[in-house]
Scaffold this motif. Structure first.
Motif, PDB file in Angstrom:
ATOM      1  N   ARG A 180      40.515 -19.307  -5.396  1.00 49.93           N
ATOM      2  CA  ARG A 180      40.845 -17.926  -5.718  1.00 49.93           C
ATOM      3  C   ARG A 180      41.694 -17.298  -4.633  1.00 49.93           C
ATOM      4  O   ARG A 180      42.682 -16.604  -4.914  1.00 49.93           O
ATOM      5  CB  ARG A 180      39.556 -17.120  -5.941  1.00 49.93           C
ATOM      6  CG  ARG A 180      39.751 -15.613  -6.076  1.00 49.93           C
ATOM      7  CD  ARG A 180      40.795 -15.246  -7.104  1.00 49.93           C
ATOM      8  NE  ARG A 180      40.494 -15.751  -8.445  1.00 49.93           N
ATOM      9  CZ  ARG A 180      41.324 -15.664  -9.471  1.00 49.93           C
ATOM     10  NH1 ARG A 180      42.525 -15.134  -9.305  1.00 49.93           N
ATOM     11  NH2 ARG A 180      40.981 -16.141 -10.657  1.00 49.93           N
ATOM     12  N   GLU A 181      41.347 -17.526  -3.370  1.00 44.70           N
ATOM     13  CA  GLU A 181      42.119 -16.923  -2.288  1.00 44.70           C
ATOM     14  C   GLU A 181      43.525 -17.521  -2.235  1.00 44.70           C
ATOM     15  O   GLU A 181      44.501 -16.816  -1.971  1.00 44.70           O
ATOM     16  CB  GLU A 181      41.409 -17.119  -0.950  1.00 44.70           C
ATOM     17  CG  GLU A 181      42.058 -16.326   0.175  1.00 44.70           C
ATOM     18  CD  GLU A 181      41.149 -16.179   1.379  1.00 44.70           C
ATOM     19  OE1 GLU A 181      41.575 -15.509   2.331  1.00 44.70           O
ATOM     20  OE2 GLU A 181      40.039 -16.738   1.355  1.00 44.70           O
ATOM     21  N   PHE A 182      43.628 -18.816  -2.503  1.00 49.65           N
ATOM     22  CA  PHE A 182      44.934 -19.467  -2.531  1.00 49.65           C
ATOM     23  C   PHE A 182      45.790 -18.867  -3.650  1.00 49.65           C
ATOM     24  O   PHE A 182      46.956 -18.522  -3.445  1.00 49.65           O
ATOM     25  CB  PHE A 182      44.753 -20.970  -2.748  1.00 49.65           C
ATOM     26  CG  PHE A 182      46.034 -21.757  -2.768  1.00 49.65           C
ATOM     27  CD1 PHE A 182      47.000 -21.599  -1.792  1.00 49.65           C
ATOM     28  CD2 PHE A 182      46.272 -22.693  -3.772  1.00 49.65           C
ATOM     29  CE1 PHE A 182      48.169 -22.334  -1.801  1.00 49.65           C
ATOM     30  CE2 PHE A 182      47.436 -23.429  -3.798  1.00 49.65           C
ATOM     31  CZ  PHE A 182      48.387 -23.251  -2.810  1.00 49.65           C
ATOM     32  N   ARG A 209      45.245 -23.050   6.600  1.00 50.98           N
ATOM     33  CA  ARG A 209      45.521 -24.086   7.576  1.00 50.98           C
ATOM     34  C   ARG A 209      45.062 -25.432   7.028  1.00 50.98           C
ATOM     35  O   ARG A 209      43.875 -25.606   6.733  1.00 50.98           O
ATOM     36  CB  ARG A 209      44.794 -23.800   8.893  1.00 50.98           C
ATOM     37  CG  ARG A 209      45.298 -22.552   9.606  1.00 50.98           C
ATOM     38  CD  ARG A 209      44.825 -22.515  11.047  1.00 50.98           C
ATOM     39  NE  ARG A 209      45.364 -21.348  11.716  1.00 50.98           N
ATOM     40  CZ  ARG A 209      44.625 -20.384  12.254  1.00 50.98           C
ATOM     41  NH1 ARG A 209      43.312 -20.441  12.183  1.00 50.98           N
ATOM     42  NH2 ARG A 209      45.187 -19.365  12.847  1.00 50.98           N
ATOM     43  N   PRO A 210      45.996 -26.390   6.816  1.00 50.41           N
ATOM     44  CA  PRO A 210      45.594 -27.695   6.302  1.00 50.41           C
ATOM     45  C   PRO A 210      44.557 -28.328   7.213  1.00 50.41           C
ATOM     46  O   PRO A 210      44.612 -28.221   8.430  1.00 50.41           O
ATOM     47  CB  PRO A 210      46.903 -28.497   6.326  1.00 50.41           C
ATOM     48  CG  PRO A 210      47.981 -27.463   6.269  1.00 50.41           C
ATOM     49  CD  PRO A 210      47.436 -26.293   7.053  1.00 50.41           C
ATOM     50  N   SER A 211      43.576 -28.984   6.602  1.00 50.58           N
ATOM     51  CA  SER A 211      42.528 -29.640   7.365  1.00 50.58           C
ATOM     52  C   SER A 211      42.049 -30.861   6.594  1.00 50.58           C
ATOM     53  O   SER A 211      41.684 -30.742   5.430  1.00 50.58           O
ATOM     54  CB  SER A 211      41.348 -28.683   7.580  1.00 50.58           C
ATOM     55  OG  SER A 211      40.286 -29.346   8.219  1.00 50.58           O
ATOM     56  N   PRO A 212      42.085 -32.041   7.202  1.00 47.99           N
ATOM     57  CA  PRO A 212      41.633 -33.233   6.497  1.00 47.99           C
ATOM     58  C   PRO A 212      40.157 -33.122   6.138  1.00 47.99           C
ATOM     59  O   PRO A 212      39.345 -32.598   6.895  1.00 47.99           O
ATOM     60  CB  PRO A 212      41.881 -34.357   7.513  1.00 47.99           C
ATOM     61  CG  PRO A 212      41.933 -33.675   8.835  1.00 47.99           C
ATOM     62  CD  PRO A 212      42.506 -32.317   8.572  1.00 47.99           C
ATOM     63  N   GLY A 213      39.818 -33.605   4.953  1.00 40.65           N
ATOM     64  CA  GLY A 213      38.414 -33.637   4.549  1.00 40.65           C
ATOM     65  C   GLY A 213      37.989 -32.454   3.713  1.00 40.65           C
ATOM     66  O   GLY A 213      36.886 -32.439   3.183  1.00 40.65           O
ATOM     67  N   LEU A 214      38.833 -31.418   3.596  1.00 39.51           N
ATOM     68  CA  LEU A 214      38.482 -30.258   2.787  1.00 39.51           C
ATOM     69  C   LEU A 214      39.550 -30.053   1.714  1.00 39.51           C
ATOM     70  O   LEU A 214      40.740 -30.200   1.972  1.00 39.51           O
ATOM     71  CB  LEU A 214      38.357 -29.002   3.661  1.00 39.51           C
ATOM     72  CG  LEU A 214      37.133 -28.952   4.571  1.00 39.51           C
ATOM     73  CD1 LEU A 214      37.181 -27.697   5.424  1.00 39.51           C
ATOM     74  CD2 LEU A 214      35.839 -28.970   3.755  1.00 39.51           C
ATOM     75  N   ASP A 215      39.135 -29.700   0.523  1.00 38.94           N
ATOM     76  CA  ASP A 215      40.026 -29.502  -0.596  1.00 38.94           C
ATOM     77  C   ASP A 215      40.194 -28.013  -0.846  1.00 38.94           C
ATOM     78  O   ASP A 215      39.248 -27.327  -1.191  1.00 38.94           O
ATOM     79  CB  ASP A 215      39.446 -30.192  -1.834  1.00 38.94           C
ATOM     80  CG  ASP A 215      40.381 -30.130  -3.029  1.00 38.94           C
ATOM     81  OD1 ASP A 215      41.356 -29.347  -2.981  1.00 38.94           O
ATOM     82  OD2 ASP A 215      40.141 -30.862  -3.996  1.00 38.94           O
ATOM     83  N   LEU A 216      41.421 -27.523  -0.676  1.00 39.47           N
ATOM     84  CA  LEU A 216      41.675 -26.092  -0.816  1.00 39.47           C
ATOM     85  C   LEU A 216      41.271 -25.590  -2.197  1.00 39.47           C
ATOM     86  O   LEU A 216      40.688 -24.524  -2.336  1.00 39.47           O
ATOM     87  CB  LEU A 216      43.158 -25.810  -0.569  1.00 39.47           C
ATOM     88  CG  LEU A 216      43.620 -24.358  -0.733  1.00 39.47           C
ATOM     89  CD1 LEU A 216      42.894 -23.453   0.242  1.00 39.47           C
ATOM     90  CD2 LEU A 216      45.120 -24.268  -0.524  1.00 39.47           C
ATOM     91  N   MET A 217      41.574 -26.355  -3.249  1.00 39.95           N
ATOM     92  CA  MET A 217      41.297 -25.891  -4.584  1.00 39.95           C
ATOM     93  C   MET A 217      39.802 -25.874  -4.888  1.00 39.95           C
ATOM     94  O   MET A 217      39.336 -25.140  -5.746  1.00 39.95           O
ATOM     95  CB  MET A 217      42.030 -26.759  -5.620  1.00 39.95           C
ATOM     96  CG  MET A 217      43.541 -26.614  -5.536  1.00 39.95           C
ATOM     97  SD  MET A 217      44.097 -24.892  -5.449  1.00 39.95           S
ATOM     98  CE  MET A 217      43.535 -24.286  -7.021  1.00 39.95           C
ATOM     99  N   THR A 218      39.038 -26.676  -4.179  1.00 33.97           N
ATOM    100  CA  THR A 218      37.587 -26.661  -4.352  1.00 33.97           C
ATOM    101  C   THR A 218      36.956 -25.588  -3.493  1.00 33.97           C
ATOM    102  O   THR A 218      36.079 -24.842  -3.931  1.00 33.97           O
ATOM    103  CB  THR A 218      36.992 -28.031  -3.967  1.00 33.97           C
ATOM    104  OG1 THR A 218      37.522 -29.020  -4.853  1.00 33.97           O
ATOM    105  CG2 THR A 218      35.466 -28.012  -4.086  1.00 33.97           C
TER     106      THR A 218
END
Length: 220
Positions: free
Chosen positions: A66-68, A53-62
């Motif tokens: 691995r889960e992505f 779920r996209p969320s401002p302020g958080l970086d998926l790759m950081t």
């Protein structure tokens, strides 16, 4: 001239192995260079499942790269070797499963290359490339062409394509000789769109597949 019907028939050789995920094979099976992305994840109530779920302020790759990557790995693909030539004529190749059809009229295909790839500069400088769709019995070609630091296209039976003179694998399920139509920035990758100038396919043989970080095969 490549017509829409010819293009459609040839692309079936790739569709049998799935469509594209934006990754480049980089080494032993299971090792991919990842794509950039943003957002957050939350774990659903279902055991072993996750929801991105996209969320401002958080970086998926950081926060959860691995889960992505594991989630993206659930999309089965075929495997290709993409080739070109340096200005001095020397052949260059890389294993990739980021191939996809784009358009039948005009005949366009695309693939994506990681900016950190050893041969990134070679493909950026080239105005043409060839896509070779690998058969199941060419796993060794995939592994060799994925090795970091390798040079050339090895002793795998590549020959000059009949239209653009690019290295093509005659025994591949299909190969497409292309001129670069567009380049687009795509995070840590560059998307190369090519206009197909020549192609060839065979109607026998099974595709080399990649699924959840491993090679796979068609069964049943």
């Amino acid at each position: 001239m490549v017509n829409a019907l010819q293009m459609h028939k040839l692309l079936l050789a790739w569709v049998r192995g799935g469509l594209a995920a934006a990754f480049i094979l980089s080494g032993a099976p299971g090792q991919f260079r990842h794509c950039a992305g943003g957002g957050n994840h939350t774990r659903s109530a279902g055991r072993g499942h996750s929801t991105i779920r996209p969320s401002p302020g958080l970086d998926l790759m950081t926060d959860n790269s691995r889960e992505f990557r594991n989630a993206l790995g659930c999309f089965a693909t075929g495997v290709t070797v993409v080739t070109t030539r340096r200005p001095d004529g020397a052949p260059v190749g890389i294993t990739a499963n980021s191939f996809s059809s784009v358009s039948l009229d005009p005949p366009l295909v695309l693939w994506c290359i990681d900016k950190s790839s050893d041969c990134f500069d070679d493909f950026q400088a080239a105005d043409r490339f060839a896509i070779n769709v690998l058969a199941a019995d060419d796993m060794n070609v995939s592994n060799d062409m994925a090795r970091t630091g390798r040079d050339g296209v090895g002793d795998h039976g590549f020959s000059d394509g009949p239209v653009l003179g690019l290295p093509v694998l005659e025994r591949a399920l299909a190969h497409f000789e292309c001129e670069v139509e567009h380049r687009h920035a795509g995070g840590d990758h560059v998307i190369l769109v090519g206009r197909v100038k020549g192609m060839q396919s065979r109607q026998d043989g099974d595709p080399l597949l990649y699924f959840r970080g491993k090679y796979a095969a068609i069964t049943g």
